[in-house]
Scaffold this motif. Structure first.
Motif, PDB file in Angstrom:
ATOM      1  N   UNK A 198       6.446  16.573  -0.030  1.00 39.55           N
ATOM      2  CA  UNK A 198       5.310  15.755   0.346  1.00 39.55           C
ATOM      3  C   UNK A 198       5.790  14.566   1.137  1.00 39.55           C
ATOM      4  N   UNK A 199       4.858  13.775   1.694  1.00 41.45           N
ATOM      5  CA  UNK A 199       5.183  12.587   2.473  1.00 41.45           C
ATOM      6  C   UNK A 199       4.562  11.388   1.786  1.00 41.45           C
ATOM      7  N   UNK A 252       0.810  -1.203   0.000  1.00 43.43           N
ATOM      8  CA  UNK A 252       0.000   0.000   0.000  1.00 43.43           C
ATOM      9  C   UNK A 252       0.844   1.253   0.000  1.00 43.43           C
ATOM     10  N   UNK A 253       0.550   2.192  -0.890  1.00 43.82           N
ATOM     11  CA  UNK A 253       1.299   3.446  -1.001  1.00 43.82           C
ATOM     12  C   UNK A 253       0.303   4.582  -1.186  1.00 43.82           C
ATOM     13  N   UNK A 254       0.477   5.648  -0.422  1.00 42.86           N
ATOM     14  CA  UNK A 254      -0.296   6.863  -0.659  1.00 42.86           C
ATOM     15  C   UNK A 254       0.595   8.065  -0.379  1.00 42.86           C
ATOM     16  N   UNK A 255       0.225   9.203  -0.974  1.00 48.35           N
ATOM     17  CA  UNK A 255       1.048  10.414  -0.916  1.00 48.35           C
ATOM     18  C   UNK A 255       0.226  11.544  -0.319  1.00 48.35           C
ATOM     19  N   UNK A 256       0.846  12.270   0.656  1.00 48.14           N
ATOM     20  CA  UNK A 256       0.240  13.449   1.284  1.00 48.14           C
ATOM     21  C   UNK A 256       1.075  14.651   0.879  1.00 48.14           C
ATOM     22  N   UNK A 257       0.419  15.682   0.313  1.00 48.10           N
ATOM     23  CA  UNK A 257       1.175  16.836  -0.181  1.00 48.10           C
ATOM     24  C   UNK A 257       1.427  17.848   0.931  1.00 48.10           C
ATOM     25  N   UNK A 258       2.044  18.995   0.557  1.00 52.25           N
ATOM     26  CA  UNK A 258       2.412  20.020   1.537  1.00 52.25           C
ATOM     27  C   UNK A 258       1.212  20.663   2.196  1.00 52.25           C
TER      28      UNK A 258
END
Length: 727
Positions: free
Chosen positions: A425-426, A330-336
């Motif tokens: 981002x994270x 599972x991969x997801x991205x959280x922006x600034x």
């Protein structure tokens, strides 16, 4: 200013004054002729006696004046801010002041007689000797700068001025410490070298321009490489002539703006080199003052590679999204902005109960999935990584989900990345390991009994070890008890010694009172009785007996005063420490013949009474020890005001003793050093003695400056032993 000395009288004037005083003294009347010769001879002798007394008074006055002048010269010489050395023709040091000794880092007594050239590094001694030869030859205005040895290390730099004596037998040398100036000059040279090195090796083009003429005055090598012009071709040209600005109008506009704002920045400026190559550059121009002259510095940075990298980054944006979509976990991205920007299929499955998901505030998503406590911890981790770039890895995460109601196990980690848009981002990678954890749990249950047996065996071993430690502890307690009893016996012995010393002191005072004062008073009584019974004596005889009785009374009073001063000097209470100390030193020097000097700062009189009393008693005790044991010829007492303490130092030139042997000595009566130490420590100070057999002795006391205010000090009347008791 010192009083102007009276003119000295001639021998004839002294004789006339002596004859006049002799006539007034005896009221001379005519005598029979038979006694003329005798009276004349007696008169001549008396005149000569008075004349000698007046000459003696004149000599004493001249001696006092010479001593005062010598002391003023000594103070000026000793406390001069620069080092003064008097060098003999053979190169030996005859005299040196305090500043000179401080420069060398040695005592003056150790410097006198040593070769002056030994204070300099070996490679500089030949030049120093030539300098001294020129000074002794009578040359004036000579100055030499040289390295200098301080405590055996060549870490000083000095300027030396020399002047020869009239007989050329010695010369006076002034030594000034210029280490700071030399270091500053060296620092300036290093700074200039570093600036030139940075200028020459910079990977950005640097141009220096005259604001008035707008022409280039200097350029670094990178600028020549960037444009293809040599340094000579760049100097003297304007910016538009080297292809940096499109024309002269644009160049003038830039200079006007620079004079107004002192800084001009061009983010993306086309540049054409001499060969016709086009490049993208970033230009930053600054106007500043250099030695009161305006200078423009232009920094030109080639951003061609950066432009190329931006294009590559845009092309990689699609590749980034593709990699996330095909990841096996599972991969997801959280922006600034803390919004969930992207999620691959395994992540979408994990967040199936959250709708909508993409572009939603990540804080809302976490609070829907997890309880409040867990959600706050997860959000804090994400914010910390986004802010600092520090990654986080959790090998096992076990919590009950709020949206599903089941306890699940996850392995997850987060890292900060640069998103295709150029912002931070994270990205979170996670894996559901619940099934694997359940399988491992069964295996762990099988090992519980084995682990329990091992723990029981370890507990048995631990208890045996504790029993052994307990036995050792009891033995140690017994040993400490025996040691404490021995210390108690030693303390009692010391107390007995102190009581014995006090009793001996009382016995001495009683014996002195009985043998000296009592006998004197009996003599007075006998004289008074004789005077009362003898009423027929002549007036001259009666006056002589009365004068004798008066002298005995004065002697008794002086003895009583002497006992009072030994017990507690009134000068210490009435005038202060320095006058009391000077009075005691004067009597001490007259009695022992040992020369004693006192140096003290005036502020000591403002110190608490206990500190002044302690300093007086310790100095008195130390002088008594010098008289008994040191065989010294001179003693120096210093009372100094340091940064955080007040210090008392007593230095003698006697034979010294073994300090360690004195500390461990148990012989009866050795309480002098103990008493001084107790006095110093009683008011919160420290006491130390530096000595060795055959070497001088230094007694030092340090009292913190705040001791007089920090706590209430004990009364000086109950502190310590009587002044007369010494070791």
């Amino acid at each position: 200013m010192p009083a102007k000395p009276k003119p000295r009288e001639t021998p004839a004037e002294l004789r006339r004054r002596a004859e006049k005083d002799s006539l007034i003294k005896h009221k001379e009347t005519p005598s029979p002729r038979t006694q003329v010769d005798t009276q004349r001879l007696l008169h001549e002798l008396e005149v000569h006696q008075i004349e000698l007394e007046m000459q003696n008074a004149e000599l004493r006055l001249a001696r006092d004046e010479a001593e005062a002048v010598r002391e003023r010269y000594t103070d000026l010489y000793d406390f001069a801010p620069v080092g003064y050395f008097t060098i003999l023709a053979n190169g030996a040091i005859r005299m040196v002041n305090l500043a000179g000794a401080a420069l060398v880092g040695m005592e003056r007594s150790r410097l006198v007689g040593r070769s002056f050239e030994m204070l300099f590094p070996p490679d500089l001694r030949a030049a120093l000797n030539r300098f001294l030869d020129q000074v002794l030859a009578g040359k004036t205005g000579l100055v030499i700068e040289s390295g200098f040895m301080h405590r055996g290390q060549a870490d000083r730099f000095v300027a030396i001025h020399g002047q020869s004596s009239p007989d050329a037998e010695e010369c006076s040398v002034t030594v000034t410490d210029i280490t700071g100036r030399k270091q500053a000059e060296d620092a300036v040279c290093v700074s200039e070298i570093r600036y030139r090195r940075l200028f020459e090796t910079a990977h950005d083009g640097v141009l220096l321009i005259d604001p008035e003429t707008r022409k280039i005055t200097d350029a670094n090598p990178f600028m020549s490489k960037l444009l293809g012009y040599s340094h000579q071709e760049l100097v003297g040209k304007e910016l538009y002539e080297i292809g940096l600005l499109k024309d002269e109008v644009a160049s003038q506009k830039m200079f006007r703006r620079l004079k107004r704002t002192h800084e001009v920045r061009y983010q993306d400026l086309p540049l054409e080199s001499q060969s016709g190559k086009h490049q993208e550059v970033e230009v930053v121009a600054n106007l500043y003052q250099e030695n009161d002259r305006p200078v423009i510095q232009c920094n030109i940075r080639d951003i061609t590679e950066r432009k190329r990298a931006e294009d590559i980054l845009r092309r990689n944006e699609a590749l980034f999204s593709s990699l996330i979509g095909h990841a096996p976990v599972g991969v997801y991205v959280v922006d600034a902005r803390f919004c969930l920007q992207q999620a691959n299929p395994p992540a979408l499955k994990a967040f199936a109960e959250v709708d909508p998901l993409i572009h939603r505030d990540f804080s809302e998503i976490v609070r829907i999935v997890w309880p409040k406590r867990v959600a706050e911890q997860i959000l804090a981790r994400f914010r910390h990584t986004l802010k600092t770039g520090e990654p986080y890895h959790s090998p096992e995460f076990v919590e009950r989900r709020r949206d599903l109601g089941s306890k699940e196990h996850y392995e997850w980690q987060i890292e900060r990345v640069t998103l295709p848009a150029g912002e931070f981002g994270v990205v979170c990678f996670f894996n559901d390991i619940t099934a694997r954890i359940h399988a491992l749990q069964a295996q762990r249950d099988l090992n519980v009994l084995t682990v329990s047996n091992l723990n029981l065996k370890k507990e048995i071993v631990r208890r045996k070890a504790l029993e052994e430690v307990l036995h050792q502890t009891r033995a140690e307690e017994t040993r400490l008890l025996v040691q404490s009893r021995k210390q108690e016996l030693r303390l009692r012995g010391l107390s007995h010694q102190i009581l014995h010393v006090q009793e001996e002191e009382r016995k001495r005072i009683s014996r002195e009172l009985h043998d000296v004062i009592a006998q004197t008073l009996v003599g007075i009584n006998v004289h008074v009785s004789a005077l009362a019974q003898d009423t027929n004596s002549e007036l001259d005889t009666l006056q002589e007996r009365t004068a004798s009785t008066h002298r005995m009374v004065e002697k008794s009073v002086d003895m009583v005063h002497q006992f009072a001063r030994e017990l507690r000097p009134t000068l210490l209470d009435d005038l202060g420490l320095i006058p009391a100390r000077q009075t005691h030193l004067k009597a001490f020097m007259e009695e022992t013949g040992i020369r004693v000097s006192l140096k003290a700062f005036a502020g000591i009189e403002k110190a608490p009474e206990m500190i002044r009393t302690t300093f007086y008693r310790i100095a008195q005790e130390a002088l008594t020890n010098v008289t008994k044991h040191a065989r010294a010829t001179s003693v120096e007492i210093r009372i100094c005001n340091r940064t955080d303490a007040i210090s008392l130092e007593i230095l003698d030139d006697g034979e010294g003793f073994d300090v360690n042997e004195s500390k461990t000595s148990r012989r009866k009566g050795r309480l002098g050093l103990i008493g001084m130490r107790e006095r110093a420590e009683m008011i919160g100070g420290s006491f130390s003695v530096a000595s060795a057999p055959g070497a001088p002795t230094t007694v030092r006391v340090l009292i913190p400056s705040s001791r007089g205010k920090a706590k209430k000090l004990p009364s000086p009347k109950t502190a310590g032993t009587p002044a007369g008791k010494k070791s």
